[in-house]
Design a protein around this motif. Structure first.
Motif, PDB file in Angstrom:
ATOM      1  N   TRP A   1       0.830  -1.220   0.000  1.00 38.36           N
ATOM      2  CA  TRP A   1       0.000   0.000   0.000  1.00 38.36           C
ATOM      3  C   TRP A   1       0.859   1.261   0.000  1.00 38.36           C
ATOM      4  O   TRP A   1       0.514   2.266  -0.612  1.00 38.36           O
ATOM      5  N   THR A   2       1.987   1.200   0.730  1.00 39.31           N
ATOM      6  CA  THR A   2       2.881   2.365   0.774  1.00 39.31           C
ATOM      7  C   THR A   2       3.487   2.614  -0.608  1.00 39.31           C
ATOM      8  O   THR A   2       3.557   3.753  -1.073  1.00 39.31           O
ATOM      9  N   LYS A   3       3.866   1.522  -1.263  1.00 36.75           N
ATOM     10  CA  LYS A   3       4.406   1.627  -2.611  1.00 36.75           C
ATOM     11  C   LYS A   3       3.387   2.266  -3.553  1.00 36.75           C
ATOM     12  O   LYS A   3       3.717   3.129  -4.365  1.00 36.75           O
ATOM     13  N   ALA A   4       2.135   1.844  -3.414  1.00 33.63           N
ATOM     14  CA  ALA A   4       1.064   2.384  -4.261  1.00 33.63           C
ATOM     15  C   ALA A   4       0.879   3.877  -4.001  1.00 33.63           C
ATOM     16  O   ALA A   4       0.752   4.672  -4.936  1.00 33.63           O
TER      17      ALA A   4
ATOM     18  N   ILE B   1       1.362   6.894  -6.707  1.00 34.89           N
ATOM     19  CA  ILE B   1       0.302   7.876  -6.971  1.00 34.89           C
ATOM     20  C   ILE B   1       0.867   9.293  -6.831  1.00 34.89           C
ATOM     21  O   ILE B   1       0.597  10.173  -7.666  1.00 34.89           O
ATOM     22  N   ALA B   2       1.681   9.504  -5.804  1.00 34.57           N
ATOM     23  CA  ALA B   2       2.286  10.828  -5.594  1.00 34.57           C
ATOM     24  C   ALA B   2       3.170  11.211  -6.782  1.00 34.57           C
ATOM     25  O   ALA B   2       3.141  12.353  -7.248  1.00 34.57           O
TER      26      ALA B   2
ATOM     27  N   THR C   1       2.639  19.385 -12.930  1.00 35.97           N
ATOM     28  CA  THR C   1       3.611  20.387 -13.386  1.00 35.97           C
ATOM     29  C   THR C   1       2.920  21.380 -14.316  1.00 35.97           C
ATOM     30  O   THR C   1       3.374  22.501 -14.482  1.00 35.97           O
ATOM     31  N   LYS C   2       1.791  20.955 -14.916  1.00 31.73           N
ATOM     32  CA  LYS C   2       1.039  21.832 -15.814  1.00 31.73           C
ATOM     33  C   LYS C   2       0.199  22.855 -15.046  1.00 31.73           C
ATOM     34  O   LYS C   2      -0.321  23.787 -15.642  1.00 31.73           O
ATOM     35  N   ALA C   3       0.040  22.661 -13.764  1.00 28.74           N
ATOM     36  CA  ALA C   3      -0.797  23.569 -12.969  1.00 28.74           C
ATOM     37  C   ALA C   3       0.079  24.418 -12.056  1.00 28.74           C
ATOM     38  O   ALA C   3       1.144  23.975 -11.607  1.00 28.74           O
ATOM     39  N   ASP C   4      -0.382  25.631 -11.797  1.00 34.59           N
ATOM     40  CA  ASP C   4       0.400  26.547 -10.976  1.00 34.59           C
ATOM     41  C   ASP C   4       0.111  26.321  -9.490  1.00 34.59           C
ATOM     42  O   ASP C   4      -0.363  27.214  -8.791  1.00 34.59           O
ATOM     43  N   VAL C   5       0.379  25.110  -9.037  1.00 35.02           N
ATOM     44  CA  VAL C   5       0.284  24.809  -7.609  1.00 35.02           C
ATOM     45  C   VAL C   5       1.636  24.250  -7.166  1.00 35.02           C
ATOM     46  O   VAL C   5       2.383  23.739  -7.984  1.00 35.02           O
ATOM     47  N   ILE C   6       1.915  24.383  -5.880  1.00 34.89           N
ATOM     48  CA  ILE C   6       3.163  23.836  -5.341  1.00 34.89           C
ATOM     49  C   ILE C   6       2.887  22.402  -4.886  1.00 34.89           C
ATOM     50  O   ILE C   6       2.000  22.165  -4.067  1.00 34.89           O
ATOM     51  N   THR C   7       3.628  21.463  -5.459  1.00 29.91           N
ATOM     52  CA  THR C   7       3.458  20.050  -5.087  1.00 29.91           C
ATOM     53  C   THR C   7       4.392  19.740  -3.900  1.00 29.91           C
ATOM     54  O   THR C   7       5.300  20.525  -3.608  1.00 29.91           O
ATOM     55  N   PRO C   8       4.170  18.629  -3.214  1.00 35.34           N
ATOM     56  CA  PRO C   8       4.992  18.345  -2.022  1.00 35.34           C
ATOM     57  C   PRO C   8       6.483  18.214  -2.350  1.00 35.34           C
ATOM     58  O   PRO C   8       6.838  17.672  -3.400  1.00 35.34           O
ATOM     59  N   THR C   9       7.315  18.708  -1.454  1.00 31.08           N
ATOM     60  CA  THR C   9       8.768  18.570  -1.598  1.00 31.08           C
ATOM     61  C   THR C   9       9.222  17.410  -0.721  1.00 31.08           C
ATOM     62  O   THR C   9       8.935  17.384   0.480  1.00 31.08           O
ATOM     63  N   VAL C  10       9.905  16.464  -1.343  1.00 31.52           N
ATOM     64  CA  VAL C  10      10.475  15.363  -0.558  1.00 31.52           C
ATOM     65  C   VAL C  10      11.866  15.793  -0.131  1.00 31.52           C
ATOM     66  O   VAL C  10      12.724  16.092  -0.965  1.00 31.52           O
ATOM     67  N   MET C  11      12.098  15.854   1.167  1.00 28.34           N
ATOM     68  CA  MET C  11      13.391  16.287   1.686  1.00 28.34           C
ATOM     69  C   MET C  11      14.435  15.209   1.381  1.00 28.34           C
ATOM     70  O   MET C  11      14.104  14.018   1.318  1.00 28.34           O
TER      71      MET C  11
ATOM     72  N   TYR D   1      16.548  13.721   3.048  1.00 33.43           N
ATOM     73  CA  TYR D   1      16.725  12.688   4.069  1.00 33.43           C
ATOM     74  C   TYR D   1      15.527  11.754   4.175  1.00 33.43           C
ATOM     75  O   TYR D   1      15.508  10.855   4.994  1.00 33.43           O
ATOM     76  N   SER D   2      14.484  11.983   3.386  1.00 35.76           N
ATOM     77  CA  SER D   2      13.245  11.298   3.745  1.00 35.76           C
ATOM     78  C   SER D   2      12.691  10.339   2.699  1.00 35.76           C
ATOM     79  O   SER D   2      12.849  10.525   1.500  1.00 35.76           O
ATOM     80  N   HIS D   3      12.055   9.311   3.217  1.00 33.27           N
ATOM     81  CA  HIS D   3      11.249   8.387   2.435  1.00 33.27           C
ATOM     82  C   HIS D   3       9.807   8.701   2.854  1.00 33.27           C
ATOM     83  O   HIS D   3       9.376   8.335   3.945  1.00 33.27           O
ATOM     84  N   HIS D   4       9.113   9.441   1.993  1.00 32.69           N
ATOM     85  CA  HIS D   4       7.793  10.005   2.296  1.00 32.69           C
ATOM     86  C   HIS D   4       6.737   8.920   2.038  1.00 32.69           C
ATOM     87  O   HIS D   4       6.802   8.235   1.018  1.00 32.69           O
ATOM     88  N   VAL D   5       5.762   8.788   2.948  1.00 33.77           N
ATOM     89  CA  VAL D   5       4.738   7.752   2.745  1.00 33.77           C
ATOM     90  C   VAL D   5       3.355   8.335   2.420  1.00 33.77           C
ATOM     91  O   VAL D   5       2.373   7.591   2.351  1.00 33.77           O
ATOM     92  N   TYR D   6       3.300   9.646   2.208  1.00 30.78           N
ATOM     93  CA  TYR D   6       2.096  10.308   1.676  1.00 30.78           C
ATOM     94  C   TYR D   6       0.798   9.887   2.357  1.00 30.78           C
ATOM     95  O   TYR D   6      -0.147   9.484   1.690  1.00 30.78           O
ATOM     96  N   HIS D   7       0.770  10.010   3.687  1.00 28.32           N
ATOM     97  CA  HIS D   7      -0.545   9.909   4.330  1.00 28.32           C
ATOM     98  C   HIS D   7      -1.464  10.955   3.697  1.00 28.32           C
ATOM     99  O   HIS D   7      -2.637  10.688   3.422  1.00 28.32           O
ATOM    100  N   ILE D   8      -0.895  12.134   3.457  1.00 32.33           N
ATOM    101  CA  ILE D   8      -1.614  13.233   2.822  1.00 32.33           C
ATOM    102  C   ILE D   8      -0.780  13.700   1.633  1.00 32.33           C
ATOM    103  O   ILE D   8       0.440  13.845   1.748  1.00 32.33           O
ATOM    104  N   TYR D   9      -1.455  13.935   0.506  1.00 30.92           N
ATOM    105  CA  TYR D   9      -0.791  14.598  -0.627  1.00 30.92           C
ATOM    106  C   TYR D   9      -1.384  16.006  -0.703  1.00 30.92           C
ATOM    107  O   TYR D   9      -2.494  16.198  -1.178  1.00 30.92           O
ATOM    108  N   ALA D  10      -0.632  16.980  -0.156  1.00 30.52           N
ATOM    109  CA  ALA D  10      -1.153  18.356  -0.084  1.00 30.52           C
ATOM    110  C   ALA D  10      -0.464  19.234  -1.123  1.00 30.52           C
ATOM    111  O   ALA D  10       0.763  19.281  -1.174  1.00 30.52           O
TER     112      ALA D  10
END
Ligand SMILES: *Cc1c(COP(=O)(O)O)cnc(C)c1O
Length: 368
Positions: free
Chosen positions: A248-251, A255-256, A264-274, A276-285
């Motif tokens: 599920w984490t892989k999925a 998706i992220a 990238t076609k929209a003028d919104v800021i997508t999440p930045t993965v730091m 040092y981190s392996h992000h698991v996207y509980h939330i995609y804000a």
């Protein structure tokens, strides 16, 4: 309609395994704690790379007991961020201690480690970083400061099951790690649930007693405890679901990546993965100065979204007595105005991801 989360499709995908486990748990009549909960504890602490795990009834209880085990009480101060779910702060107040806020870093949304030292006083006892949205806080500087000032580090990992910081799983990096198994979390029970993990046998023993009326053995109450025990059924259900968490984490991560690309076609800021981190996207804000209009537009297209969180805790009426005011934590306040959580769950289809992305682009096209 595209839902924000879809618990039904996930249940149907593992229905046979779950139903078998539930009936077995019913037959056993171990309705509170019991062998399924004990088995879950060892499977989960192992999964986190920790030595002990103590299952409780909610993530909030996990935080409360972790703080108590660390000896935190009236007169003490605990450093955390105001840009979190209210439970992080509520748990500090349950102990009688005071929350001292430090603003977030505006890129990662986790505690700004450069501002922690200025918030330390002689009363400070712990730092409580929140791995918000499924991205770990920058733990190395936090651990370094904690060591220098003799502070306990308690991770709020309620949104970050399986997330990694420099290759280490969250929960086992600080002194204590707290997880929630609320149904919508990355690992969700079919009811409430939580867990504390730690490498410290004394903390583990204290928390084991505190969750069950402070008993060392039956009716021998060594500590003033609580009824924070996990249900046997939730233990059985979570054991089944833990076996699927890697997939599920892989999925979620795939998706992220798909959202990142399409947006990238929209003028919104997508999440930045730091780095040092392996992000698991509980939330995609995503982030936009036109957040409210964007949310309205998506709503009209039948796309459910969320805002995590619209009011930082320091501006909530419940915590007005702390005396904070607008402007005290500008990064948290601006994020609260601009973040929008898009649909995110492991079963989200490519067609749905595309539909969400197109709807975002329709409202906020990138002009260059
Ligand atoms: C969900 C959550 C909690 C509380 O967990 P419950 O199981 O709902 O009590 C605490 N902190 C954060 C950041 C959360 O997202």
């Amino acid at each position: 309609m595209i839902p924000f989360v879809d618990l039904k499709s996930q249940y149907l995908s593992i229905k046979d395994e779950i139903d078998t486990a539930v009936f077995k748990a019913l037959e056993s009549t171990q309705f509170v704690l019991g062998s399924e909960v004990v088995a879950l504890e060892s499977e989960f602490y192992d999964y986190c790379g920790a030595d002990y795990g103590i299952a409780v009834n909610t993530g909030t209880s996990a935080l409360h007991l972790a703080l108590l085990a660390a000896g935190i009480g009236p007169g003490d101060e605990v450093i955390t961020t105001p840009f979190t779910f209210v439970a992080t702060v509520a748990a500090i107040y349950y102990t009688g201690a005071t929350a001292v806020f430090v603003d977030i870093d505006p890129i990662s949304y986790t505690i700004d480690v450069t501002q922690i030292e200025a918030a330390i006083t002689p009363r400070t006892k712990a730092i409580l970083p929140v791995h918000l949205y499924g991205q770990p806080a920058d733990m190395d500087p936090i651990l370094e400061i904690a060591q220098r000032y003799h502070l306990t580090v308690i991770e709020d990992a309620a949104q970050a099951h399986r997330a990694e910081y420099k290759g280490r799983r969250v929960g086992s990096i600080g002194d204590l790690g707290c997880f929630s198994f609320y149904p919508g979390k990355n690992l969700g029970a079919y009811g409430e649930g939580g867990m504390v993990v730690t490498n410290n046998p004394e903390y583990a023993h204290t928390i084991q007693m505190l969750r069950d009326w402070g008993q060392e053995r039956r009716y021998h109450h060594v500590l003033k405890g609580y009824n924070y025990r996990m249900d046997g059924l939730q233990g059985a259900i979570l054991r089944v679901k833990l076996r699927h968490l890697d997939a599920w984490t892989k999925a979620r991560r795939a998706i992220a990546t798909e959202y990142d690309k399409l947006l990238t076609k929209a003028d919104v800021i997508t999440p930045t993965v730091m780095p040092y981190s392996h992000h698991v996207y509980h939330i995609y804000a995503v982030r936009s100065t036109e957040r409210d209009l964007l949310q309205q537009h998506l709503h009209e297209q039948g796309i459910q979204t969320g805002i995590h969180y619209p009011i930082p805790v320091h501006l909530q009426p419940a915590y007005a007595d702390l005396g904070y005011k607008p402007g005290d934590f500008p990064n948290s306040e601006l994020a609260a105005k601009e973040v929008l959580s898009l649909p995110m769950f492991a079963e989200l289809s490519s067609v749905q991801i595309k539909a969400v992305s197109v709807a975002v682009f329709e409202r906020i096209p990138c002009l260059n």
